[in-house]
Structures are given as C-alpha cells and as structure tokens.
Design an enzyme around this catalytic site. Structure first.
Site, short mmCIF file in Angstrom:
data_model
loop_
_atom_site.label_atom_id
_atom_site.label_comp_id
_atom_site.label_asym_id
_atom_site.label_seq_id
_atom_site.Cartn_x
_atom_site.Cartn_y
_atom_site.Cartn_z
CG HIS A 112 -1.98 -1.08 1.15
ND1 HIS A 112 -3.12 -1.08 1.93
CD2 HIS A 112 -2.07 -2.23 0.41
CE1 HIS A 112 -3.84 -2.17 1.68
NE2 HIS A 112 -3.21 -2.88 0.77
CE1 TYR A 162 -13.19 11.47 -2.94
CE2 TYR A 162 -11.58 12.76 -1.70
CZ TYR A 162 -12.47 12.64 -2.76
OH TYR A 162 -12.66 13.70 -3.62
#
Length: 389
Positions: free
Chosen positions: A159, A269
C-alpha cells in the site's frame, strides 16, 4: 461478477452494465469487437521483469519501470538490454520497488523525469513512499534529488500508493497508501483519518517538492501541508483529464469495495470508516455504515473486487467512441475495464481485455492504449490496443 453503481455527488442514476467482450489472449493479433470500437491486442515489448509504469519521450521512446528497481527504455519497439543508470536504490519487497515514472510538463527544455519508489529506512524493516527527480539525457539519469518523502513509515511492504500526475498548472499530485494499517478497532483513529501523517492521502506539490500556499491544509496547525485529500486506502491509479482537469483516482479496496473517485480539494474519502468491502478471508465486516455526512462516496465501485491498479482517461483520436472514458486495470480480475462516461457520470461498464494482470494503462502519443502486464508466470509484456483495420 456483479458491479454496483455509486451515487455521484448524492444524485442517483441508472447504470447499464454493458456486455463484456470475449476473452482475449494477450499478444494474439485477433480482432475484438467491443461496444464502441473494434481493436487488436498486440505485443509491444517483452523480456521485462514486473513492469509497473510507462511514459513516452518526445522522440517516441518508451520508459518502463521494473518493480525490482530498474528503469528501462524501449527504442523503436526494441527493449534496450541495459537499464538506465542513476536510479536510487529501492526497497523491493512485497508490493514495493521502483514504481511510477512521469515526465515534467516542460521535459523538452529541462529534461526532468520523476520516479516514485519504496524507500528503505534506517531500520531494515522500515520503508515509505518517496519521489525523486533527475535529468535524463536519453541514456542515464543524473542530478537526482529527492523531492518528497512520505510520513508513512511502516514495517509492512504494501500500500505504497506512488502514482504521479501533473495537472495543467504544473502541480504534481502523488498518491500515498495507508501502508496496510489494520482496519479494526477504533476506525476513527486509523492513520488514513489522521492529517498529521501522509498515510492514505493524495499529496499536491510544486514541481520542486515545495508546498503550494493554497493547499487546503497549508495553514492547519495539526495537519501536514502537502495533503490534498485523505481517507484513502491503496490508491494505485491516478489520472488528470487533460480536457476538464478532473482528478480521477483508482483505489484498491479490501475484499470488495474497489473504487473510482473524483479527487476534490480537502475532501475525506472515508477509509476505513465507510466503504463497500469486507476483511480478507472470512469476510468479516469492516464498516459500520457505507455512507456518512462529510465523507465522499465513490463514483463507481466493484463488489466483488477486480483488484484495481492503473487508471487512464482516454482523449486520443484512434478510438473516437472511447473519448472521455475511464480505463481501469484489474489484477485479481485479470482484465481491463472501460467505464463509459457521460461527462462525470458513469453510464456503463465493459470488460475490454481478459487474461492478464493489468498493472498500468496509458494512452500513447499515437492515441493507442498501452498495458503493462504483471503475470505470475514471468511473462509480463507491454501490450497495445490498436484499431482493427
């Protein structure tokens, strides 16, 4: 595989799921008939080790990053056997390594290219996302300088984010992943919800790495000034529409919940507080809810996941019926997906190519569509979609 539409900007819309094309074997020059175009899939370059990204020089040469740490050049369809010297050492473990490559908007005059990569720390198990730039003379990289080091250090090797994109004003956008921080416990305290770190963010910088004074958190005393948006998980795709300036981001979800987001200034988000996926393995729910005031909804999401990777907005002339559409690579899904766009609204989805783990998708200077594939059998060519004649 079911794919669910989102509600862009809170407005419901009706989505037509377009019929997928027949499976395509990469490298075979067969004609494929899709909803808006007939095309062939041909092999452009072979002999690459885990290609991650592509960029084109003004003379038509293609730069390709190999995740183990090499920058390669494809000249007139032939892979140069010698890697480009001058690339910094990378932390090539797990998902880490040499990742994205982009040219400065004024490359023809300043010869600058930008590379993102996973950078090792002082401790052997520590790494983070970093970006360098250097002068490229066609053969080697010189005067290499680091312009960004993410406050995203961790022992896990995934990630990293690492996608790079310049907008029309010359600002550089960088994605940084959450570095596999656990999505359990107090989700409100997750690093992706913490403006004091770069984990799970999109960053906005000047081309030299300095911070624009008008960034949304530039004057926030508890926030890092580089942050443009936050609440992201693993943003592996990023593209700025050259016609509209819209910033589109592809986000690799957990088990389900892959997203395409329109990235807006200062917005949250939601990861991991809201979302559409579940934990890997037993499928234990992550989120208490899928929506919350103050947290953005995706423009589109996949359940089950296709393991989204690279993302592109097509604006070329070779495929007129695809202009303005968003293309998203799939890893676990081994596919290239096309989102049929009407402005900023997704009106349909079509699977264009099956059979390859698509790591990156780019529009070439010829208007054709190029794919960097990452296959587990060590056959990882660069492919091209070109119109069928």
């Amino acid at each position: 595989m079911s794919r669910a539409p989102s509600r862009p900007l809170g407005l419901a819309f009706s989505l037509q799921l377009l019929a997928a094309t027949a499976a395509v074997q990469p490298g075979m020059a067969q004609t494929v008939r899709s909803q808006e175009a007939d095309f062939r899939v041909v092999t452009v370059a072979e002999g690459l080790d885990t290609p991650w990204s592509m960029a084109w020089l003004p003379n038509g040469d293609m730069l390709v990053t190999e995740r183990p740490g090499r920058l390669r050049v494809v000249r007139s369809g032939v892979l140069d056997p010698d890697p480009v010297p001058g690339v910094p050492p990378v932390h090539a473990r797990g998902q880490g390594g040499l990742l994205d490559v982009v040219l400065h908007p004024s490359f023809e005059s300043n010869r600058l290219i930008y590379l993102s990569y996973s950078k090792a720390g002082a401790e052997p198990d520590q790494s983070t996302t970093a970006v360098v730039r250097g002068h490229f003379d066609g053969r080697s990289l010189t005067d290499v300088e680091e312009i960004f080091e993410a406050e995203a250090w961790g022992e896990r090797n995934g990630h990293y984010g690492s996608r790079l994109a310049f907008d029309a004003a010359g600002y550089l956008f960088i994605t940084v992943g959450d570095r596999q921080a656990p999505s359990s416990g107090d989700l409100e305290a997750h690093p992706s919800q913490d403006l004091a770190v770069h984990r799970g963010t999109v960053v906005r910088l000047h081309d030299d790495g300095s911070v624009p004074a008008d960034n949304p958190f530039a004057s926030h005393p508890q926030a890092l000034p580089e942050i443009w948006s936050y609440g992201h998980r693993s943003p592996q795709g990023l593209a700025i529409d050259p016609e509209t300036g819209a910033i589109w981001q592809g986000e690799h979800g957990p088990q389900g919940g892959d997203e395409v987001n329109l990235v807006l200034r200062g917005r949250n988000y939601g990861w991991p507080v809201v979302g559409y996926g579940v934990n890997y393995g037993p499928g234990i729910p992550i989120h208490g809810t899928q929506q919350r005031d103050g947290m953005e909804q995706p423009y589109y999401f996949w359940v089950p996941s296709i393991a989204t990777s690279g993302l592109m907005v097509y604006r070329g002339d070779a495929f007129p019926g695809w202009k303005g559409d968003i293309f998203v690579g799939g890893l676990a899904g081994e596919q290239l997906a096309r989102l049929d766009m009407d402005g900023k609204t997704v009106i349909g989805e079509e699977t264009i190519v099956r059979g390859s783990r698509v790591r990156d998708v780019r529009e070439g200077p010829d208007g054709y569509i190029y794919l960097a594939t990452e296959n587990r059998d060590d056959v990882s060519p660069i492919l091209r979609l070109e119109p069928a004649m």
